[in-house]
Design an enzyme around this catalytic site. Structure first.
Site, mmCIF file in Angstrom:
data_model
loop_
_atom_site.group_PDB
_atom_site.id
_atom_site.type_symbol
_atom_site.label_atom_id
_atom_site.label_comp_id
_atom_site.label_asym_id
_atom_site.label_seq_id
_atom_site.Cartn_x
_atom_site.Cartn_y
_atom_site.Cartn_z
ATOM 1 N N PHE A 1 -8.226 2.992 3.352
ATOM 2 C CA PHE A 1 -6.847 2.557 3.569
ATOM 3 C C PHE A 1 -6.221 2.122 2.252
ATOM 4 O O PHE A 1 -6.842 1.408 1.461
ATOM 5 C CB PHE A 1 -6.795 1.344 4.513
ATOM 6 C CG PHE A 1 -7.242 1.622 5.918
ATOM 7 C CD1 PHE A 1 -6.328 2.014 6.892
ATOM 8 C CD2 PHE A 1 -8.567 1.468 6.283
ATOM 9 C CE1 PHE A 1 -6.737 2.255 8.191
ATOM 10 C CE2 PHE A 1 -8.992 1.703 7.576
ATOM 11 C CZ PHE A 1 -8.062 2.098 8.530
ATOM 12 N N ASP A 2 -4.984 2.547 2.029
ATOM 13 C CA ASP A 2 -4.159 1.901 1.018
ATOM 14 C C ASP A 2 -3.779 0.529 1.584
ATOM 15 O O ASP A 2 -3.792 0.327 2.800
ATOM 16 C CB ASP A 2 -2.913 2.754 0.774
ATOM 17 C CG ASP A 2 -1.934 2.069 -0.152
ATOM 18 O OD1 ASP A 2 -2.379 1.523 -1.177
ATOM 19 O OD2 ASP A 2 -0.726 2.050 0.158
ATOM 20 N N LYS A 3 -3.472 -0.429 0.731
ATOM 21 C CA LYS A 3 -3.117 -1.770 1.238
ATOM 22 C C LYS A 3 -1.623 -1.873 1.557
ATOM 23 O O LYS A 3 -1.234 -2.031 2.717
ATOM 24 C CB LYS A 3 -3.493 -2.856 0.229
ATOM 25 C CG LYS A 3 -3.103 -4.273 0.707
ATOM 26 C CD LYS A 3 -3.355 -5.325 -0.341
ATOM 27 C CE LYS A 3 -2.300 -5.347 -1.419
ATOM 28 N NZ LYS A 3 -0.977 -5.862 -0.949
#
Length: 683
Positions: free
Chosen positions: A369-371
């Site tokens: 996941f990107d944040k």
């Protein structure tokens, strides 16, 4: 159609009922080429009314007529015997009436040596007539016609998942031109037109709200049934439902470029993409069909030639083997499942751009996941506002907000939003000598006092005695919680400490937990933020690992490492900054706010409502699709094998053969339609 003069190429999209023709040819010529299938064609962009429903007797006239002749044949057989000319004529009439379109297709295919379902059925029925099995030939024709009708009904039901999307947006809208309100077709609406949308009406075009306030149900686009508040400046989409307010909308896209039009196009293209299992089935059927014909010939000739079998009896067995060997159920087993699953996903706000991605999603073992904008909202929010001299100081809050109003800092909007929420009046505050101090903060004089707002380092350097222990402790505690800290004060003292953070999505922890329950072995957060912020977000979301302070190339390397260890890896990002990592992952999943072109174009899957909860639903849908495809293929081949084994004792009849083929086709189709019942978890 490929053989028509002027046609260089023709392609059929089975799932979308769409024909793409390259070359110079008229609609009439194409319809004539497809006349034996009663094809009605019209240009893709042409709005057409659905064809009027034919009366049942007229729609199925051939089958009903054939059935009448079969009944007459059996009556004649009872009265005059099996070999009577009247009996034979009645059964022959049933065969010709019910099988006319079948025979045309069968003979055409036979002439070009294309062995499909119709070719095999044509050979079997003619063979039955030659050896005098008139009644069975007629029954086979009727059962095949019934099978075709039921299969068409089932496939149309699957295709309706897309047709329902096409019918979402209205065909006309009320537009204000030259001071008059006129009702015109959507194809005549131009960019910049003002469209009036009354309460309870559907919005016909994409645009920006120019005037009015309302709640709009965007379920058609995002899959979310909770209405979204719309005020002037907000974006609205074609096909969404206006609530209680009158909206004036400035049109921003032509009808063919609206978000719903793009979604429909992408879903249709996705349904045309061949999934790996479908490619396997097609390749298998290519060799399977000639093998079945060879097996049927051997069944018909070997027992009479080598074992003194009765020619009539074994030719009959060979014809039955030919019918039961038709690969119809096998060939339809995968596309009906893919079409249904992709259509169901689209209706629930998930765009899957091909059968290959649908299948691969079910095999995912790790998710990265990107944040920012994925696990978090992507919008900084003030979390702490600590006043050092009083419990609350509205005049200080007003001064800070007035200074930030003139700032370009990313956190300025968060401070202004906080002031508005608290009812602080800041817009009228007079500021003199406003200055931006590069890399540190801002300052300005208000009512003769110079105020500073900036990072802790600026105040540590500016104050004669530095930051007090109390202030340093507060700042350290907030930073350890993953917050960005700002300090407000004068040259002599600190007056307030303000902390802001990118808020974690409410659904993030629940989604991560759901993924782990589904058996995902690894969830990892990849972010460019510092370690403290990354660790704080990691604890609140429950991901199994976090990697911080990453550049885009570092994210790409991290995804490649995951693929080496886990094989199938999904990357979830916003579709803009994470393009390299999305492309490197087995499946790139974009958090696509409705109308986000980048998300639609760059990712393999787009979650249209910016709704992370749709991720577990997508994985579940993919896994169920894979299970159903495997069930269908296994069942199709199993039924064929079982029926063919009946040849050994000589028990296989044309009746059993057609029931085995028709029954298998219907069962795999209905099994595929079960995918319409998969729904996102409403928790």
């Amino acid at each position: 159609m490929k053989h028509l003069d002027g046609v260089s190429e023709a392609k059929v999209n089975f799932g979308a009922s769409k024909l793409t023709v390259y070359g110079n040819v008229t609609i009439e010529e194409l319809e004539k080429a497809g006349a034996f299938e009663n094809l009605s064609l019209y240009p893709e962009k042409q709005k057409v009314l659905p064809p009027s429903k034919e009366p049942f007797w007229k729609e199925h006239a051939a089958v009903l007529g054939s059935l009448v002749f079969v009944l007459l044949g059996y009556l004649s057989q009872f009265l005059y015997g099996e070999g009577s000319l009247i009996t034979i004529a009645a059964f022959l009439g049933a065969i010709l009436i019910g099988g006319f379109s079948l025979f045309i297709a069968g003979f055409k295919n036979l002439a070009s040596l294309e062995f499909d379902m119709r070719t095999l059925m044509t050979i079997a029925i003619i063979g039955a007539a030659i050896i005098g099995e008139w009644s069975e030939g007629a029954i086979v024709v009727i059962l095949f016609a019934i099978s075709e009708a039921l299969e068409k009904y089932s496939m149309d039901k699957a295709r309706n998942s897309i047709r329902s999307l096409m019918d979402i947006a209205p065909n006309e809208a009320l537009v204000r031109r030259n001071g008059q309100d006129i009702l015109i077709g959507v194809e005549d609406i131009e960019i910049g037109d003002i469209m009036l949308v009354k309460p309870g009406q559907k919005i016909a075009m994409d645009g920006l709200v120019a005037n009015g306030v309302s709640a709009v149900n965007q379920a058609a686009i995002t899959g979310e049934s909770v209405p979204a508040e719309k005020v002037p400046g907000d974006e609205v989409f074609a096909g969404t439902l206006n609530g209680e307010g009158l909206l004036e909308v400035q049109v921003t896209k032509r009808v063919e470029d609206t978000t719903i039009a793009k979604i429909i196009h992408l879903v249709e293209e996705a349904q045309a993409e061949r999934a790996p299992s479908q490619a396997f089935v097609d390749k298998f059927a290519k060799y399977y069909t000639p093998a079945i014909i060879l097996a049927a010939v051997l069944v018909a000739v070997i027992p009479p030639l080598l074992f003194n079998g009765d020619w009539s009896e074994w030719i009959y067995q060979g014809l039955a083997a030919l019918v039961v060997g038709c690969p119809c159920a096998l060939v339809i087993s995968t596309p009906v499942s893919i079409v249904t699953a992709i259509g169901n996903a689209a209706r629930n706000g998930v765009l899957i751009k091909g059968g290959i991605y649908l299948e691969q999603t079910g095999a995912i073992r790790a998710v990265a996941f990107d944040k920012t904008g994925t696990l978090t909202e992507g919008i900084p929010t003030v979390t702490d506002y600590v006043y050092m001299k009083a419990e609350k100081d509205d005049s200080l809050a007003s001064a800070v907000a007035a200074l930030e109003l003139r700032s370009q800092h990313p956190l300025a909007s968060a401070i202004i939003k906080k002031a508005e929420e608290d009812g602080i009046n800041y817009s009228q505050v007079q500021i003199e000598d406003f200055t931006s101090i590069t890399g540190k903060g801002i300052k300005g004089r208000i009512a003769g006092v110079t105020f500073y707002v900036g990072n802790p380092r600026m105040f540590a350097e500016m104050l004669a005695s530095g930051l007090s222990d109390k202030v340093q402790t507060l700042i350290r505690e907030m930073q350890e919680q993953g917050k960005t800290v700002m300090v407000a004060g004068t040259e002599q003292e600190v007056l307030a400490i303000i902390a802001a953070a990118d808020e974690v999505r409410e659904s993030s922890r629940e989604v991560i937990a759901d993924l782990h329950r589904l058996g995902i072995e690894k969830t990892i957060m990849l972010t460019g933020d510092n370690r403290d912020i990354a660790n704080a977000i990691s604890e609140r979301t429950g991901v199994t690992e976090v990697k911080s302070e990453l550049l885009p190339q570092d994210k790409l390397a991290a995804v490649k490492q995951l693929k080496e260890k886990y094989g199938n890896v999904a990357m979830v990002g916003d579709g803009v900054n994470d393009a390299p990592a999305l492309a490197a992952a087995t499946i790139g999943i974009a958090m696509g706010g409705a109308g986000t072109d980048t998300a639609l174009e760059t990712a393999d899957i787009a979650l249209m409502g910016d709704n992370l909860k749709k991720l577990p639903f997508t994985i579940q849908l993919s896994r169920k699709t894979l299970r159903i495809i495997k069930q269908n293929i296994t069942f199709s081949l199993g039924v064929k094998l079982l029926a063919l084994l009946l040849v050994i004792p000589g028990w296989l009849t044309l009746w059993i053969a057609i029931f085995a083929d028709m029954g298998a086709t219907l069962i795999v189709t209905l099994n595929g339609l079960r995918l319409l019942r998969v729904r996102p978890d409403k928790k």
